[in-house]
Design a protein around this motif. Sequence first.
Motif, PDB file in Angstrom:
ATOM      1  N   TYR A 197       0.805  -1.213   0.000  1.00  0.00           N
ATOM      2  CA  TYR A 197       0.000   0.000   0.000  1.00  0.00           C
ATOM      3  C   TYR A 197       0.843   1.270   0.000  1.00  0.00           C
ATOM      4  CZ  TYR A 197      -3.525  -3.458   1.017  1.00  0.00           C
ATOM      5  OH  TYR A 197      -4.350  -4.563   0.937  1.00  0.00           O
ATOM      6  N   SER A 198       2.103   1.130  -0.383  1.00  0.00           N
ATOM      7  CA  SER A 198       2.978   2.301  -0.466  1.00  0.00           C
ATOM      8  C   SER A 198       3.258   2.694  -1.910  1.00  0.00           C
ATOM      9  CB  SER A 198       4.305   2.020   0.265  1.00  0.00           C
ATOM     10  OG  SER A 198       4.998   0.946  -0.338  1.00  0.00           O
TER      11      SER A 198
ATOM     12  N   VAL B 226      -0.553   3.775  -6.572  1.00  0.00           N
ATOM     13  CA  VAL B 226      -1.990   3.559  -6.624  1.00  0.00           C
ATOM     14  C   VAL B 226      -2.651   4.056  -5.337  1.00  0.00           C
ATOM     15  CG1 VAL B 226      -3.806   1.817  -6.774  1.00  0.00           C
ATOM     16  CG2 VAL B 226      -1.758   1.613  -8.202  1.00  0.00           C
ATOM     17  N   TYR B 227      -1.978   3.879  -4.205  1.00  0.00           N
ATOM     18  CA  TYR B 227      -2.533   4.266  -2.915  1.00  0.00           C
ATOM     19  C   TYR B 227      -1.967   5.591  -2.399  1.00  0.00           C
ATOM     20  CZ  TYR B 227      -5.119  -0.061  -2.488  1.00  0.00           C
ATOM     21  OH  TYR B 227      -6.022  -1.087  -2.688  1.00  0.00           O
TER      22      TYR B 227
ATOM     23  N   GLY C 289     -10.145   5.739   4.605  1.00  0.00           N
ATOM     24  CA  GLY C 289      -9.373   6.390   3.553  1.00  0.00           C
ATOM     25  C   GLY C 289      -9.140   7.860   3.804  1.00  0.00           C
ATOM     26  N   LYS C 290      -9.394   8.679   2.803  1.00  0.00           N
ATOM     27  CA  LYS C 290      -9.176  10.129   2.899  1.00  0.00           C
ATOM     28  C   LYS C 290     -10.323  10.852   3.601  1.00  0.00           C
ATOM     29  CE  LYS C 290      -8.450  10.985  -1.476  1.00  0.00           C
ATOM     30  NZ  LYS C 290      -8.108  11.749  -2.700  1.00  0.00           N
TER      31      LYS C 290
ATOM     32  N   GLU D 258      -8.607   4.396  10.007  1.00  0.00           N
ATOM     33  CA  GLU D 258      -7.765   4.312   8.813  1.00  0.00           C
ATOM     34  C   GLU D 258      -6.318   4.126   9.240  1.00  0.00           C
ATOM     35  OE1 GLU D 258      -5.967   3.864   5.603  1.00  0.00           O
ATOM     36  OE2 GLU D 258      -8.153   4.087   5.445  1.00  0.00           O
TER      37      GLU D 258
ATOM     38  N   ALA E  28      -3.572   3.888   7.408  1.00  0.00           N
ATOM     39  CA  ALA E  28      -2.557   4.628   6.653  1.00  0.00           C
ATOM     40  C   ALA E  28      -2.508   6.064   7.179  1.00  0.00           C
ATOM     41  CB  ALA E  28      -2.868   4.610   5.165  1.00  0.00           C
TER      42      ALA E  28
ATOM     43  N   ARG F   4      -3.311   9.060   4.894  1.00  0.00           N
ATOM     44  CA  ARG F   4      -4.730   9.204   4.572  1.00  0.00           C
ATOM     45  C   ARG F   4      -5.530   9.746   5.755  1.00  0.00           C
ATOM     46  NH1 ARG F   4      -6.997   6.261   0.240  1.00  0.00           N
ATOM     47  NH2 ARG F   4      -5.406   5.608  -1.222  1.00  0.00           N
TER      48      ARG F   4
ATOM     49  N   HIS G  34      -9.582  -6.980   1.482  1.00  0.00           N
ATOM     50  CA  HIS G  34      -8.181  -6.802   1.883  1.00  0.00           C
ATOM     51  C   HIS G  34      -7.833  -7.552   3.174  1.00  0.00           C
ATOM     52  CE1 HIS G  34      -7.284  -3.480  -0.982  1.00  0.00           C
ATOM     53  NE2 HIS G  34      -8.571  -3.212  -0.843  1.00  0.00           N
TER      54      HIS G  34
ATOM     55  N   ASP H 179      -7.097  -6.893  -8.602  1.00  0.00           N
ATOM     56  CA  ASP H 179      -6.077  -6.175  -7.817  1.00  0.00           C
ATOM     57  C   ASP H 179      -5.225  -7.107  -6.948  1.00  0.00           C
ATOM     58  OD1 ASP H 179      -4.645  -3.974  -7.066  1.00  0.00           O
ATOM     59  OD2 ASP H 179      -6.128  -3.190  -5.653  1.00  0.00           O
TER      60      ASP H 179
ATOM     61  N   LYS I 191      -3.169  -7.379  -3.592  1.00  0.00           N
ATOM     62  CA  LYS I 191      -3.813  -6.587  -2.535  1.00  0.00           C
ATOM     63  C   LYS I 191      -5.151  -7.189  -2.121  1.00  0.00           C
ATOM     64  CE  LYS I 191      -1.720  -2.172  -3.939  1.00  0.00           C
ATOM     65  NZ  LYS I 191      -1.177  -2.507  -5.264  1.00  0.00           N
TER      66      LYS I 191
END
Length: 298
Positions: free
Chosen positions: A45-46, A49-50, A91-92, A110, A112, A115, A153, A198, A201
């Motif tokens: 996830y680095s 795409v992410y 996410g965001k 989240e 990440a 994000r 995921h 995908d 992932k």
Amino acid sequence: MRQITCPVCRTSPENHPEPQSICRCDSCGLRWTYLPQDVDAAALYSDEVYAVVDNRKSLFERIIFSEAKKVLRQARKISPSARKLLDFGSGKGQFLAVAKGLDWVGLGVETARERSDFAREKYRVDVLDEYYQGGVIKAGDFDFISLNHVLEHLPDPMAFMGELLGKNLSPAGLVYIEVPRADSWQASLAGKNWMHWDIPKHLTHWTQPDLVREFSKMGYHPVGFRSVSVHLGVLGMVQALLSKLGYRQNLILRLKQKKSLGLMLSLALVLPLAATLEGLSSLVARSGVVGIYLKRNG
């Protein structure tokens, strides 16, 4: 991270699949990704795409916001008194931002950090960026728990959902799960080139009957479905059609970052057909994504 047995029922494949291929479980029927070698889950996830892209005020954001409103309004129709929301894998923060505008009291989770920071700073929503280790999140007792493109995921999805919902969903609470549909027309059309596989992932690949079956085992029943999506459904069909012409890139990523004249012309040519096919597919439960609303039995 390795995955050599079905992540739902732990059945081993009878043959020896190719690494990173999709297996269909001989026991429960679920499609899953065979990963015999260790995969660095954090590194997955680095990639670009992410990567976080600030697309506020863009057409892409308006489409996402419109779709989030539909999900939330249907939730309110099913559970009119629902107000407290947990968006897991937020996410965001776009889903939470829409919910805030519709008077939900929302909390996101989240993992990440980039994000979650974006969600807090740009959309002014409440997000935790800790890995969920089980138990109650804050005070728990959420009226509505949503997981938008998260289930696929998870390495042990149903055990995870049992803990998350069992400890955090109110007794009369509502759940919304949305995933790519593995038996969609666009998946069949694109074959191994479908962007929503995908791999690696996505560890599991779901159909509507799969979701109903596995959640029924946990004591939940469906109270609503959703099948129409523009930014994932229609664009997935666009990519499926373009794949027949040799297109192999990630369409959504290219639209976010590297639009070319050739791509935009191709998109303009294919989009009407893609929208028509995706609309028809949604009528027969074969759209690119499937969303399911669930409640506990009794």
